[in-house]
Design an enzyme around this catalytic site. Structure first.
Site, PDB file in Angstrom:
ATOM      1  CB  CYS A 104     -34.175  18.878 -17.602  1.00 33.73           C
ATOM      2  SG  CYS A 104     -35.047  17.933 -19.054  1.00 33.73           S
ATOM      3  CG  HIS A 136     -30.831  17.783 -20.552  1.00 40.08           C
ATOM      4  ND1 HIS A 136     -31.724  17.716 -19.338  1.00 40.08           N
ATOM      5  CD2 HIS A 136     -29.888  18.467 -20.373  1.00 40.08           C
ATOM      6  CE1 HIS A 136     -31.009  18.106 -18.371  1.00 40.08           C
ATOM      7  NE2 HIS A 136     -29.987  18.955 -18.799  1.00 40.08           N
TER       8      HIS A 136
END
Length: 807
Positions: free
Chosen positions: A47, A304
């Site tokens: 990510c 994330h």
């Protein structure tokens, strides 16, 4: 390749998510979402890479500068793979990736080829790294790859700046200077409330060096008091800030993340922080506009990354987030189908869709919210709370659909509630396909037609009227791996603090002007060879989708031809050594006319005539039985609408007779399989197992049995043997029942009848053995009743009473 600083926690994607096997064919990736922007597939924990790549893609100067370095300078990838020549792999793979992100008619694009060019070792994509470190290392790799080409100075011209550290002697006034180059400016977060405060302390404040911290002046040849400070000497076109949110707590002995409020403006003037006396470019503007925010959610040990990015060239289609359909993965509790997307337009249907996936149709509220974010990327509080309130209040308000147990916080979907076809609408693939051929229509992504908040100036000056015309190039989107969704500019303010907060800021010099040709034109300055490559990939992708759709909608129906069957005992049975059934594959989106043509092509010899009749048939324990007719008036109807699915049995005949016999049709005449035990006058028993139409009367049944036994009609009596509480109960079917049908008498498949001669009723029979035999038969036949089927359509044909026919 990059330092392993974190391991990503709570990942929702796996490497094989885009490859769903269906009917032996891999399901292709769906077309672009409604916003028209392509996401990047997460390889496991990439990510951080995806967020940075999207930022670079939507930096027009970087994107176009990269495309302007032609193949003659970079080499050819195909030739390089064959070992014929050398090539600069990283910029070539970046060009391909950017071309696909801009032009490919795909929901997501893979970065596998790019990461392979990084030289990543096995499972490197499963390890998360720091995006700030990646930014510097990737730029360094690109600079090295472009060395000696026309793009040699691409990174330095766009991102390189310089600062000067100054120490001024308080005694003689001598100024000692040391220049430093930077790709991004480190900004201290701890102890400061805003970007401006931190910059003021770093570049305006002068630290006094005295006491034990005195400075040794070479001119004075002694330790002296001095002032130390830093100034910005040169500003780049793209100014990057790295927010130092991670620190080490020495008291706790652990790494921590700063989650306090740290604000930053949409526009910033860097003039106060520049060294004016050494300014090298008087025409360079010091005013910058924010265009990308890299966001980290989680703790110092994992998390994330995603990015809020401003679409400078209006390559996407912006719409108010509350009006954008929510995409939810339609999947069961134990299945994983990430690309089987369904759109929901209101929260009631959305929550229903989540609960229906559960076998017990209930979830804890916290789990429900977690599933909502996991499957759709939408948070209840961010998307619905302002309009509908907290989720618990929403569930209580819609108590006709949901039941919320407030003591356990479990929400249940009430019985009888389901999603109909109107509420469940699969994402239309053709919505993103237009133009000639199967190529991707680029001009469908024009400037947004929807209104948005004005996004000029600081956050405090954001206008609150939705109907204000949006300034060109100020559309913001959330790039979260494969999901791309529009956001309001006010949503950026929510990233000032908390576990989910801004981590890197990218500002673009305000004086940079975009050419009119690049507005809303994703193919601008892309080499024609790359355009042709993506066009070819789009055509192949479209073929895969069409093949998948055909496979997905192809059904196999079983065709029974009348010439291979005979009608007896109330049902159709295949002739000995005849081909009883022929499988026919057909797309159930086609019409009945197409089905008739396919049957003719299947076997013209077996078809009774060109105007043959088709009846829907089903296998019953007694044999094959015919139901509703597919009439010629229905020839334009779609097979799916007619209820013809995989496994449907179709009987093809002339509509008159089957090998000389006229069959009974419809659910009223369904055959039932009975076992009849006939006691002969000599006391011997005869067992008959066969089918009888359930429309048959008891009197007609007697007529048939007299032909099968030696008992005369006037002496034949029937009784039904019922198994109750492990005992056999005999129910007499007298002559008063002769006018009633087998259905009215409650006879079912597997029932047993006892036929006897009333004149010989006193004949001694081993009832115990007979009972045992019947009981065993019932136990053996009980499974047959499980295969009984209910039918809706009644045949309106005239009922025939022909004993010969019924045999």
């Amino acid at each position: 390749m990059f330092g392993n600083l974190f391991e990503e926690e709570n990942r929702h994607f796996t490497k094989g998510d885009s490859k769903v096997a269906c009917l032996g064919i891999l399901k292709p990736v769906p077309p672009r979402p409604p916003c028209g922007l392509c996401g990047i597939e997460n390889q496991g924990a990439t990510c951080y890479l995806n967020s940075l790549l999207q930022t670079l893609l939507f930096t027009p100067e970087f994107r176009e500068g990269l495309f302007q370095v032609d193949e003659d300078e970079l080499g050819n990838l195909d030739s390089h793979k064959q070992g014929n020549c050398k090539a600069r792999i990283i910029p070539l793979q970046l060009q391909r990736l950017f071309s696909r992100l801009l032009l490919s008619n795909s929901l997501v694009t893979s970065t596998t080829e790019l990461t392979d060019s990084f030289g990543w070792a096995k499972n490197e994509e499963l390890q998360q790294h720091d995006v700030q470190e990646l930014n510097r290392i990737l730029f360094c790799a690109i600079e090295n790859s472009l060395f000696g080409t026309s793009g040699n100075h691409l990174i330095s011209q766009l991102y390189h700046g310089s600062t000067v550290n100054q120490i001024t002697c308080q005694l003689c006034g001598k100024v000692s200077e040391r220049e430093e180059d930077f790709l991004d400016l480190n900004v201290i977060v701890t102890g400061y409330s805003s970007l401006q405060d931190s910059l003021n302390n770093t570049y305006l404040h002068r630290e006094l060096m005295k006491g034990k911290n005195q400075y040794y002046c070479s001119s004075c040849n002694q330790l002296v008091d001095a002032k130390k400070g830093a100034r910005i000497l040169k500003l780049p076109q793209i100014l990057s800030f790295s927010l130092l949110r991670f620190n080490y707590d020495f008291s706790k002995g652990e790494r921590i993340k700063e989650t306090g409020t740290f604000s930053f403006p949409l526009e910033i003037d860097m003039a106060p922080y520049c060294e004016k006396s050494r300014k090298t470019d008087d025409n360079a503007s010091t005013h910058y506009e924010l265009f990308s925010v890299l966001i980290h959610s989680g703790s110092s040990h994992g998390g994330h990354y995603h990015a809020y990015i401003r679409d400078v060239d209006c390559l996407g289609k912006w719409m108010p987030p509350e009006e954008e359909p929510i995409q939810l993965s339609r999947r069961g509790k134990h299945t994983e189908n990430k690309w089987d997307l369904v759109q929901f337009e209101n929260p009631v249907d959305l929550v229903k869709g989540l609960l229906i996936q559960q076998s017990d149709r209930c979830l804890l509220i916290d789990t429900l919210c977690s599933e909502l974010v996991k499957q759709s990327g939408v948070s209840w509080n961010k998307r619905f709370k302002r309009q509908y309130g907290p989720i618990s209040k929403f569930l209580l308000k819609h108590n006709d659909v949901f039941f919320l147990n407030q003591s356990t916080n479990i929400v249940y979907l009430k019985d009888g509630i389901s999603l109909d076809s109107k509420q469940l609408s699969t994402v239309p693939e053709k919505a993103a396909q237009s133009g000639s051929g199967n190529t991707f229509q680029l001009d469908q992504f024009n400037s947004p037609t929807h209104a948005c908040y004005s996004q000029v100036g600081c956050f405090s000056n954001i206008q609150k009227k939705k109907n204000m015309n949006q300034k060109f190039g100020h559309n913001w989107f959330d790039f979260n791996d494969s999901r791309v969704s529009p956001i309001y500019v006010r949503d950026i303010e929510k990233q000032f603090s908390g576990r989910e907060s801004a981590y890197m800021l990218f500002y673009r010099r305000k004086s940079l002007q975009r050419p009119l040709e690049g507005r809303g034109n994703p193919s601008y300055l892309i080499p024609q060879k790359l355009i042709d490559l993506v066009k070819q990939e789009n055509e192949e992708l479209q073929k895969q989708r069409e093949a998948y759709e055909v496979a997905l909608n192809t059904i196999t129906v079983q065709i029974h031809f009348s010439v291979n069957h005979q009608y007896h005992q109330g049902a159709l049975h295949p002739l000995k050594d005849a081909l009883s059934v022929v499988d026919l594959k057909i797309d159930y989106r086609k019409t009945l006319t197409c089905l008739r043509s396919a049957i003719m092509e299947l076997s013209q010899e077996l078809c009774p005539s060109s105007n043959f009749i088709i009846h829907v048939a089903q296998d019953l324990p007694a044999g094959l039985h015919l139901y509703e007719e597919l009439t010629f008036a229905q020839d334009t109807s779609v097979l799916k609408d007619l209820g013809i699915l995989t496994g449907t049995k179709l009987f093809v005949w002339d509509g008159k007779q089957v090998n000389g016999e006229i069959p009974l049709i419809g659910s009223f005449h369904e055959p039932i399989l009975l076992n009849v035990t006939c006691v002969q006058p000599d006391g011997m028993s005869q067992e008959i197992t066969r089918g009888f139409p359930k429309s048959l009367t008891v009197g007609e049944l007697r007529v048939i049995l007299t032909e099968l036994t030696q008992v005369q009609l006037e002496n034949l009596h029937l009784s039904k043997i019922q198994l109750e509480a492990d005992e056999n109960k005999e129910v007499l079917l007298g002559t008063e029942h002769d006018g009633k049908t087998l259905t009215e008498m409650g006879l079912l498949d597997g029932d047993c009848l006892y036929a006897f001669n009333e004149l010989n009723r006193d004949v001694k029979i081993d009832k115990q053995n007979c009972s045992v035999h019947i009981k065993v038969f019932i136990q053996n036949r009980c499974e047959v009743s499980y295969f009984r089927r209910k039918h809706i359509t009644e045949c309106k044909r005239t009922r025939l009473h022909c004993p010969k026919m019924l045999q």
